[in-house]
Design an enzyme around this catalytic site. Structure first.
Site, PDB file in Angstrom:
ATOM      1  N   GLN A 132       0.842  -1.195   0.000  1.00 40.26           N
ATOM      2  CA  GLN A 132       0.000   0.000   0.000  1.00 40.26           C
ATOM      3  C   GLN A 132       0.880   1.248   0.000  1.00 40.26           C
ATOM      4  OE1 GLN A 132      -2.173   0.469   3.681  1.00 40.26           O
ATOM      5  NE2 GLN A 132      -3.714   1.790   2.741  1.00 40.26           N
ATOM      6  N   GLU A 250     -10.034  -1.163   5.642  1.00 38.79           N
ATOM      7  CA  GLU A 250      -8.784  -1.572   6.285  1.00 38.79           C
ATOM      8  C   GLU A 250      -9.080  -2.176   7.660  1.00 38.79           C
ATOM      9  OE1 GLU A 250      -5.709   1.341   6.017  1.00 38.79           O
ATOM     10  OE2 GLU A 250      -4.250   0.091   7.018  1.00 38.79           O
ATOM     11  N   GLU A 374      -5.447   9.200  17.467  1.00 35.23           N
ATOM     12  CA  GLU A 374      -6.081  10.524  17.359  1.00 35.23           C
ATOM     13  C   GLU A 374      -6.979  10.575  16.127  1.00 35.23           C
ATOM     14  OE1 GLU A 374      -2.855   9.996  17.905  1.00 35.23           O
ATOM     15  OE2 GLU A 374      -2.622  10.740  19.948  1.00 35.23           O
TER      16      GLU A 374
END
Ligand SMILES: Cc1cc2nc3c(=O)[nH]c(=O)nc-3n(C[C@H](O)[C@H](O)[C@H](O)COP(=O)(O)OP(=O)(O)OC[C@H]3O[C@@H](n4cnc5c(N)ncnc54)[C@H](O)[C@@H]3O)c2cc1C
Length: 392
Positions: A132, A250, A374
């Site tokens: 990726q 994902e 985050e």
């Protein structure tokens, strides 16, 4: 194995998976049990590539993909059973997971019939490995800031730039690369999602040494690398939408088995705490209890995301799950070395790590990859709870 049209009975399916694993994770593949997990990606790579082909032969790749493209069209629940049994058997970490879990679903959502026909069979057979190519030195969480460029010249895209942290680029045959194809456009406009062969003169892969002393990820340099004009997924300039589609899948269903591995690691940590006497330390004992509670939270969160009809969970369920398992597994690594005591500060000859040390060191990555904690919070806030969007 025949590709069934009607989903088999769940118990029969579980027995079938178990039986296949018991028969096949033997002989030449027996040494692979327990290998290739987080921080151990360097182990038995050629053998694990052969294992991919064995999985492909058995029809265990693309379980949820439609039968029309060669998948088995199995419901979510059956895929979950497969991953549970896979983990229970201690089957090895998958070198083919990026192709199966990221590229494949992306082509199913956005690819042309021609792209599916060209690329999916290799992924299903376990013969074609992918990586990726998103992150760059100046673009990680802020992916739209990427600067790798591609321009179309006749029958080919010409690509220049650099990617970083590219997992498994050193073994991959292909890479899906997000690149800027409209230099006049800014941010998430003017990007394209290109399918790029890795073995060509314009690509250089440089391994990055990790804290664990191994190299699972790499820098990838593109110096006039080429991709076919037709190897763009979605329209040129529409790469952001495609890339976000990949991120949405994902770490979906394949994470279902990981809790069994976590349970094993917890038990190993507990055995060490008993052996070293760390369990008598009230602070460590409290952290052990917290770790056990965390395991239960993960288990019940997973169960709560499953709908009675076996439909896929809510779109932000993987983000919630990652926000729980990432920090939890990181803390388990810290606890594992703390209960081991001073011995945990010494590594074996040639930087050989024991399981607790590897868990501790690799755990640093778990609140970063696949979107940092985050960023997971932002996704949950904006997409799950509908809170005001973060200023961009
Ligand atoms: C083991 C591993 C494997 C990886 N494999 C791949 C791969 O195969 N392919 C690939 O493309 N990438 C891969 N990555 C890269 C990964 O996707 C990035 O590291 C991640 O997206 C964070 O980007 P960054 O490292 O540039 O950090 P930054 O984005 O610079 O973030 C630094 C810190 O700032 C915080 N931060 C950033 N933006 C915000 C914000 N808006 N609000 C609040 N906090 C913020 C982050 O949470 C973090 O704590 C991998 C990373 C690791 C560790």
């Amino acid at each position: 194995m025949s590709r069934a049209s009607a989903p088999p009975d769940e118990d029969a399916f579980r027995a079938q998976v178990r039986g296949w694993l018991a028969t096949n994770l033997a002989g030449e593949f027996a040494p692979l049990v327990g290998t290739g997990g987080p921080g151990r990606e360097h182990e038995f790579v050629p053998e694990r590539m052969a294992w991919e082909r064995r999985l492909g032969d058995g029809g265990w790749i693309g379980l949820g993909w439609p039968e029309s493209v060669g998948g088995r069209g199995l419901p979510w629940r059956h895929q979950q059973i497969f991953y549970e049994e896979y983990a229970r058997a201690g089957a090895p970490g998958r070198v083919g997971h990026i192709g199966e879990h990221l590229l494949g679903p992306t082509l199913l959502m956005f690819g042309t019939a021609g792209q599916r026909a060209r690329f999916l069979p290799g992924v299903l057979a376990g013969t074609q490995l992918w990586c990726q190519g998103y992150s760059e030195p100046g673009a990680g969480s802020d992916l739209a800031g990427l600067s790798t460029r591609a321009r179309l010249d006749g029958a080919e895209w010409h690509i220049d730039g650099q990617k970083v942290w590219t997992s498994l680029a050193h073994v991959a045959d292909w890479c899906f690369v997000l690149a800027r194809t409209d230099p006049a456009a800014e941010r998430h406009h003017g990007l394209s999602y290109l399918l790029v062969p890795m073995r060509q003169p314009g690509i250089e892969v440089r391994p990055i040494m990790q804290l664990t002393g191994t190299s699972e990820f790499n820098e990838v340099f593109f110096d006039d690398a080429r991709a076919g004009a037709e190897d763009v997924v979605g329209a040129p300039g529409d790469g952001w939408r495609v890339a976000m589609g990949t991120l949405a899948v994902e770490r979906g269903v394949s994470t279902f088995g990981q809790q069994l591995g976590y349970q094993r690691e917890f038990e190993a940590m507990l055995a060490t705490a008993r052996a070293t006497g760390a369990i008598d330390d009230p602070d460590l004992a409290a952290r052990i209890v917290e770790a056990w509670i965390g395991l239960q939270v993960m288990r019940y969160t997973t169960l709560a995301t499953l709908t009675p009809a076996g439909e896929p969970p809510a779109p932000t369920a993987p983000n919630v799950a990652k926000l729980i398992w990432g920090p939890w597994h990181q803390r388990l690594g810290e606890l594992a070395v703390d209960v081991a005591g001073p011995a945990a500060t010494v590594v074996g000859p040639g930087y050989q790590l024991d399981d607790a040390q590897r868990l501790f060191l690799f755990g640093r990555a778990e609140t970063i990859y696949g979107g940092s904690s985050e960023i997971q919070r932002t996704v949950i806030a904006e997409r799950g709870l509908g809170l005001p969007r973060e200023p961009r």
